[in-house]
Structures are given as structure tokens and as C-alpha cells.
Scaffold this motif. Structure first.
Motif, mmCIF file in Angstrom:
data_model
loop_
_atom_site.group_PDB
_atom_site.id
_atom_site.type_symbol
_atom_site.label_atom_id
_atom_site.label_comp_id
_atom_site.label_asym_id
_atom_site.label_seq_id
_atom_site.Cartn_x
_atom_site.Cartn_y
_atom_site.Cartn_z
ATOM 1 N N ARG A 36 51.255 51.913 39.609
ATOM 2 C CA ARG A 36 52.164 53.033 39.895
ATOM 3 C C ARG A 36 51.665 54.332 39.283
ATOM 4 N N ARG A 37 50.895 54.207 38.203
ATOM 5 C CA ARG A 37 50.385 55.403 37.512
ATOM 6 C C ARG A 37 49.091 55.027 36.808
ATOM 7 N N ASP A 38 48.426 56.005 36.288
ATOM 8 C CA ASP A 38 47.195 55.735 35.530
ATOM 9 C C ASP A 38 47.504 54.762 34.402
ATOM 10 N N THR A 39 46.601 53.787 34.232
ATOM 11 C CA THR A 39 46.872 52.698 33.280
ATOM 12 C C THR A 39 45.626 52.409 32.448
ATOM 13 N N ARG A 40 45.852 52.262 31.151
ATOM 14 C CA ARG A 40 44.757 51.913 30.246
ATOM 15 C C ARG A 40 44.620 50.386 30.177
ATOM 16 N N VAL A 41 43.381 49.925 30.245
ATOM 17 C CA VAL A 41 43.102 48.482 30.280
ATOM 18 C C VAL A 41 42.007 48.166 29.260
ATOM 19 N N HIS A 42 42.245 47.086 28.479
ATOM 20 C CA HIS A 42 41.186 46.597 27.581
ATOM 21 C C HIS A 42 40.120 45.854 28.371
ATOM 22 N N SER A 43 40.559 44.836 29.139
ATOM 23 C CA SER A 43 39.601 43.997 29.861
ATOM 24 C C SER A 43 40.339 43.192 30.930
ATOM 25 N N MET A 44 39.554 42.695 31.882
ATOM 26 C CA MET A 44 40.064 41.739 32.865
ATOM 27 C C MET A 44 38.937 40.756 33.180
ATOM 28 N N LYS A 45 39.257 39.472 33.077
ATOM 29 C CA LYS A 45 38.230 38.465 33.335
ATOM 30 C C LYS A 45 38.797 37.360 34.215
ATOM 31 N N VAL A 46 37.900 36.727 34.966
ATOM 32 C CA VAL A 46 38.264 35.623 35.835
ATOM 33 C C VAL A 46 37.544 34.372 35.338
ATOM 34 N N GLN A 47 38.270 33.263 35.312
ATOM 35 C CA GLN A 47 37.713 31.989 34.859
ATOM 36 C C GLN A 47 37.853 30.957 35.966
#
Length: 347
Positions: A36-47
Motif C-alpha cells: 500500500r505504501r513504501d515499505t522497509r524490508v530486512h530480507s526475503m528468502k524462499v526455502q
């Protein structure tokens, strides 16, 4: 109340919803994130993971103390970073974001997906999204793996046959013998096929008997050196009465294989095995049963096209077996038929 910055967070696998995979194939898809708005993200991973688990509890003694029996085998574990944590925040702008991923399953044979009473063999993809000052967002989606079992092999094309007999007894007296001889054309079949049963029932007693045949499934679970089994009858065939001192022959009586899962023979902690049992209730003693082993495969007899084609294209139509409930005691049908036909007859 402030709305979450995440509008949707979904995991989509490529291919048909009922697709099945085998060792060496590629599992691919994409993670869709709408903000919905600008968002801060540490990480995203797929397993990606594949795990066989056997588990049950047993009560020992009078103190309600339960022993936990658990065993686990990991068949593969893969990880891929979609947004890597480099020590700095990643700012994703508002809108839709797609993150494709893919990983190859191990080349070696993987065990078929399975759901049982005391264990399972599961394969899945899981995505984890880490953001500052927020709980970890997770999505998990399972997929099906099939171990190819080609019944067009010499071992599975070999005929199966045997003979067995038993003496009828009452009050320590013998009242003649019942014998069963049976044969089937091969050991390997696929779901939906009909097994022609060739059999001869020789009843030398003074009481009528009713022959029958069953397809049985035995699930075996192993943990901490202990074994747990669950047996089910998945197919039943009731024959005609064999009168006293007479003989009955089956010239290919048909018993159909329902949409059951394939045999699982290569897993150390979970096995699924099948048997064709040709039986007669012998007066005064236990049931006479001749057992002929079966292997339920995934590649049918003389399949059209190349045998190297995708397993999913040959077997996906029968994937309802994966969560199909199997009746516990369909034998009752044959027992009731026997009782209705014969009534109470003494030797």
C-alpha cells in the motif's frame, strides 16, 4: 487503526495445480507482494524442503506416561534469497512486486508424497519476509513428488502364483481339507487396472465355504527401532459358494485396483506395500489365506509415447489418492454375504 503496508503476499508455483514432480526436475514460481505504501524490508528468502516423518505416542504403565516415537529423514533442503540482508534496509516502493524463483530437485530418486496415520512424506516451498518491528510473514505451499515405478520391468512383469491348504477341525477331529491355488499374470499394476485372478478352491469338508479375494495395503512406520503398522482392505471380490466336497474354479475373476497411492519401498522409516489375498474361511479353524505380492506402480503397462516423459503427465489424473480415506474394514461385506447365504450349518 493503521492498515498494514502489505496488501497481498502470495506464493504461486508454475504449472498445473495437480502437477507432480520427480527427482531432477525444476520447481519454479514467483512470490507476489503488493504494498500500500513504501515499505522497509530486512530480507526475503524462499526455502524448498522434502521431509519424511514418522511419529506416534504410546502409553507405558499406569502413570499416563507416554513414550514419544519420532524419526525424520530430510530428502532435500534448498534456500534462495529474494531480498538479501546486507546490513542495510531495502525500501520497496508501493505497488506490485514479483520475485521469481526456481530450484532443482536432487537427481537421485525421491520418495513419493504420502499422508498416513503415523507419518507423512511432504515436499513444500516456504517464503519468509522479515521487516523491522514486525512479525515475520510466512507462506507455505506443498507440492507432490512421485517416485517413478515402471511396471514394464522383468521383475514386475513376472507371474505370481502359489498353493496353500488347511485342515478343518472341530473338537480335535479332522473333517477334511480346504486348498487354494491362485495365479495372477504379473506383480506390477497401476491404479484403475483390473487384476484377473485365476484360482481353484478344493473343498473336501462337509460344509460349504465362500471364497473371496482382497487387495490389502499395509503402511509401516519405523521409529527408534520400533514398528507401527496400519492395514486396510482397498479392494474386495466375493466368490460363489463352494459346496461340500466340491471344487470351484475362477477363470480370471476381476478385481479392480482403486485410486490408491503407489508402493513406497525405498524409504527407511515409511513403507507402503500391497498384497492380493485369496482366502477361504475354513470350518473350525482360522481363515486360509494365500498371499500374492503386488507392486502398485506409476508408469502403466506399455504406455503410449516415450517412457522418459514427465511422471506428472502420466500420473497426475490419479492424484486424489494422496488424501483419500481408505475404509478400515470392508471385509464385512464378504462376511455378511457368507452368513446370509449359508446360515448356521454344522459340520
Amino acid at each position: 487503526m493503521t492498515l498494514s503496508s502489505i496488501k497481498t503476499f502470495t506464493l504461486e508455483l508454475d504449472g498445473a495445480a495437480d502437477a507432480a514432480f520427480t527427482g531432477g526436475e525444476v520447481v519454479s514460481g514467483q512470490v507476489v507482494l503488493e504494498l500500500r505504501r513504501d515499505t522497509r524490508v530486512h530480507s526475503m528468502k524462499v526455502q524448498g524442503r522434502g521431509v519424511a516423518t514418522a511419529h506416534w505416542l504410546e502409553n507405558r504403565g499406569m502413570n499416563s506416561v507416554y513414550n514419544d516415537y519420532t524419526s525424520r529423514i530430510t530428502y532435500f533442503r534448498k534456500r534462495q534469497h529474494l531480498i538479501r540482508d546486507n546490513g542495510e534496509m531495502t525500501i520497496l516502493p508501493a505497488g506490485r512486486h514479483e520475485f521469481p524463483f526456481s530450484f532443482q530437485l536432487p537427481e537421485e530418486t525421491l520418495v513419493t508424497s504420502f499422508e498416513g496415520k503415523h507419518g507423512s512424506i511432504r515436499y513444500w516451498v516456504k517464503v519468509k519476509l522479515h521487516r523491522p518491528w514486525a512479525t515475520v510473514k510466512k507462506i507455505k505451499k506443498e507440492f507432490t513428488v512421485i517416485e517413478p515405478i515402471d511396471i514394464n520391468t522383468p521383475a514386475l512383469l513376472a507371474p505370481q502364483a502359489g498353493t496353500k491348504d488347511k485342515m478343518a477341525r472341530a473338537w480335535y477331529r479332522n473333517f477334511g481339507q480346504v486348498s487354494v491355488t491362485a495365479k495372477i499374470d504379473r506383480k506390477g499394476y497401476t491404479p484403475g487396472e483390473v487384476i484377473p485372478v485365476f484360482a481353484e478352491f478344493d473343498n473336501s469338508t462337509s460344509r460349504s465355504v465362500v471364497p473371496k479375494a482382497y487387495i490389502t495395503q499395509t503402511q509401516t512406520f519405523i521409529a527408534r527401532g520400533t514398528m507401527k503398522q496400519k492395514r486396510s482392505v482397498v479392494g474386495t471380490l466375493c466368490g460363489d459358494i463352494v459346496g461340500a466336497r466340491s471344487r470351484e474354479t475362477w477363470h480370471g475373476r476381476a478385481i479392480k485396483i482403486p485410486p490408491v497411492g503407489p508402493s513406497i519401498l525405498q524409504c527407511r522409516i515409511i513403507k507402503v506395500e500391497y498384497m492380493l489375498k485369496v482366502c477361504v474361511d475354513v470350518p473350525g479353524t482360522s481363515k486360509l489365506c494365500l498371499e500374492l505380492p503386488l507392486v502398485i506402480g506409476t508408469i502403466p503397462l506399455h504406455p503410449f509415447g516415450s517412457r522418459t516423459s514427465s511422471v506428472s503427465s502420466q500420473y497426475s489424473v490419479n492424484l486424489e489418492w494422496l488424501r483419500m480415506a481408505i475404509p478400515e474394514q470392508p471385509e464385512r461385506k464378504c462376511h455378511s454375504v457368507l452368513h446370509d447365504r449359508l446360515g448356521e450349518v454344522s459340520i
